[in-house]
Enzyme design. Structure first.
Site, mmCIF file in Angstrom:
data_model
loop_
_atom_site.group_PDB
_atom_site.id
_atom_site.type_symbol
_atom_site.label_atom_id
_atom_site.label_comp_id
_atom_site.label_asym_id
_atom_site.label_seq_id
_atom_site.Cartn_x
_atom_site.Cartn_y
_atom_site.Cartn_z
ATOM 1 N N HIS A 1 44.686 46.438 31.889
ATOM 2 C CA HIS A 1 45.484 45.410 32.552
ATOM 3 C C HIS A 1 45.273 45.398 34.063
ATOM 4 C CE1 HIS A 1 49.606 43.415 33.219
ATOM 5 N NE2 HIS A 1 48.936 42.596 32.442
ATOM 6 N N LYS B 1 54.620 41.847 40.279
ATOM 7 C CA LYS B 1 55.136 43.154 39.878
ATOM 8 C C LYS B 1 55.388 43.951 41.154
ATOM 9 C CE LYS B 1 51.956 41.884 36.491
ATOM 10 N NZ LYS B 1 52.786 41.232 35.554
ATOM 11 N N ASP C 1 64.998 50.965 49.825
ATOM 12 C CA ASP C 1 65.483 51.340 51.158
ATOM 13 C C ASP C 1 64.722 50.653 52.291
ATOM 14 O OD1 ASP C 1 67.186 52.945 49.749
ATOM 15 O OD2 ASP C 1 66.098 54.802 50.135
ATOM 16 N N ASP D 1 31.768 46.105 49.133
ATOM 17 C CA ASP D 1 31.093 46.983 50.103
ATOM 18 C C ASP D 1 31.910 48.212 50.492
ATOM 19 O OD1 ASP D 1 29.047 45.143 50.109
ATOM 20 O OD2 ASP D 1 29.623 44.210 52.003
ATOM 21 N N HIS E 1 54.850 35.987 38.359
ATOM 22 C CA HIS E 1 54.099 37.022 37.655
ATOM 23 C C HIS E 1 54.005 38.302 38.500
ATOM 24 C CE1 HIS E 1 50.314 38.615 35.633
ATOM 25 N NE2 HIS E 1 51.059 38.288 34.596
ATOM 26 N N LYS F 1 43.749 44.837 37.896
ATOM 27 C CA LYS F 1 43.099 43.774 38.662
ATOM 28 C C LYS F 1 42.551 44.403 39.938
ATOM 29 C CE LYS F 1 46.374 41.552 36.093
ATOM 30 N NZ LYS F 1 47.449 42.200 35.338
#
Length: 474
Positions: free
Chosen positions: A216, A394, A399, A223, A392, A218
């Site tokens: 899952h 996450k 704090d 470079d 979408h 990404k």
């Protein structure tokens, strides 16, 4: 006669499933769900359990070649050295979080980084395109979903152009997440010299493993100068309103500096799993480029090949160590028992807990299951906000000083089955930027009132409980 034979076979299969659930189950609540499913849904329940329910971390029979290969690679990377920059962190909670990740993954804290928070798909793709256009040596991309459309077409055009400049291009994609990626386009990239491979390919001998354990992550590394990670896939859902949920909102992060090396190591490991080719021996893939900025950042890699549920422990540490506030943006909030109780304990202890969740998701079962947790959270004092657009993202921050952006949802699939990656940012400036975005979104969202929510229809409550019952499959 046939009925009795089938019933006898069902009892034998149920007995086998019951034994495995009893001896290798992880959580009592999840184990009970699987016992009920395998008993009351003959054959279909057993099939679902074999695919989705078996605890392959502990059941040696299902420790396939793929699992062993991953575990051996991870073990070879561990050293006995201490987290080298730990003392650069100024709070005890930050040190505890960083040490937790280091002891689980051997990925250290990095202190010399420049971090750019990307608030949506448009910003993310602009940075990705720019980095690819400026590539001088290699372009490495890894996404759960790569699908045909305007975004992919522009990306493909850029990659083909860079191949003409003799720039190396390597692409990893999840075999199920990117199932609809056109074979013609893949062949066009291959013919141009791009090395493109599926992760967790569905094939005989590893089918049980690959069907349930998805990659899952990404990741984009160009470079070793620029790295991008977060929740954004290669999909037109981020730019077009012509979908049921409208334009998807998502968060990503651009990294420059030492942490790019650790982000790249995750790609290199996954590339080795997919191809048996180890890039870690060549200096150009491991050399970090220095920057003058000093944002502290740590990469969190997680998956069923680690001994611990790393990202679940990361989220638990955030919740348990927070002193003032815990703020969460997540599209799939189906918490495990430990996560649910941790949120309730935090709220009852006086910590301000705010959850910003989508009113509607791309899975009705997941949405109804998410709703089923609201009453107990609201009663404990957790503030829940529902946004009309689909996010979408996450994102978690505590704090106003420590934030996490990545690929990980608040559900069992992310914690136990998927290969995930988060970036923890130990920086008040970057966290404040995330906080400002969060507060802007909250102002436009609808805050759930406990009394009103208790009066929802019986049909709604029934759907919620049914979907929660099947949450082990999500």
């Amino acid at each position: 006669m046939i009925y009795y034979i089938l019933f006898g076979i069902h009892l034998l299969l149920f007995g086998w499933a019951f034994y495995n659930i009893l001896y290798f189950g992880v959580k009592p609540s999840k184990s009970l769900s699987w016992i009920l499913i395998t008993f009351f849904f003959p054959f279909l329940g057993i099939f679902a359990f074999v695919i989705f329910g078996i605890n392959r971390r502990r059941l040696k029979f299902f420790e396939l070649k793929e699992t062993k290969k991953r575990k051996n690679y991870i073990k070879s990377s561990f050293t006995n050295e201490k987290n080298p920059h730990l003392e650069e962190l100024h709070s005890e909670k930050a040190k505890k979080i960083s040490n937790l990740i280091y002891n689980n993954t051997n990925i250290p804290l990095n202190i010399n980084n420049k971090v750019t928070v990307l608030k949506n798909g448009k910003e993310t793709f602009n940075e990705l395109y720019k980095a690819i256009e400026n590539a001088e040596s290699f372009i490495h991309l890894q996404y759960y979903i790569i699908e045909n459309g305007e975004i992919f077409n522009k990306l493909k055009k850029l990659l083909l152009k860079k191949r003409q400049e003799n720039i190396e291009v390597r692409i990893l994609y999840d075999a199920i997440g990117s199932y609809n990626l056109n074979k013609k386009d893949k062949n066009e990239l291959k013919e141009a010299g791009c090395k493109i491979y599926p992760e967790m390919a569905l094939k005989f001998g590893t089918f049980l493993f690959t069907l349930n354990f998805r990659n899952h992550r990404k990741i984009a590394v160009i470079d070793n100068k620029v790295g991008l990670t977060g929740g954004v896939n290669i999909s037109d859902e981020y730019i077009t309103e012509d979908t049921e949920l409208g334009i998807w909102q998502d968060a990503h992060v651009k990294i420059e500096g030492d942490a790019v090396e650790n982000l790249h190591q995750s790609f290199i490991k996954d590339y080795f799993y997919a191809t048996d080719k180890d890039l870690s021996k060549e200096k150009k893939y491991t050399k970090a480029f220095k920057v003058e900025e000093n944002t502290k950042l740590q990469i969190v890699s997680s998956g069923p090949d680690y001994e611990q549920s790393v990202v679940m422990q990361q989220y638990l540490s955030f919740i348990n160590l927070a002193e003032k506030n815990i703020c969460v943006m997540n599209p799939y909030f189906i918490p495990t028992f430990s996560i649910l109780e941790a949120f309730k304990v935090a709220a009852l202890s006086g910590i301000k807990v705010q959850l910003l969740l989508p009113k509607r998701g791309d899975s009705r079962v997941a949405t109804y299951s998410m709703y089923s947790y609201f009453v107990s959270l609201l009663k404990a004092g957790v503030e829940i906000y529902l946004r009309d657009d689909f996010s979408h993202s996450k994102v978690v921050y505590i704090d106003d000083e420590i934030a996490s952006i990545g690929s990980t949802n608040f559900d069992c699939r992310s914690f136990e089955h998927n290969y995930e990656l988060n970036a923890i940012i130990f920086d008040k400036k970057a966290t404040t930027e995330i906080k400002n975005e969060f507060e802007m979104r909250i102002e436009k969202a609808h805050k759930i009132d406990l009394e009103t929510f208790l009066n929802r229809s019986s049909k709604q409550k029934t759907l919620e409980r049914l979907c929660r019952f099947f949450s082990p499959l999500l």
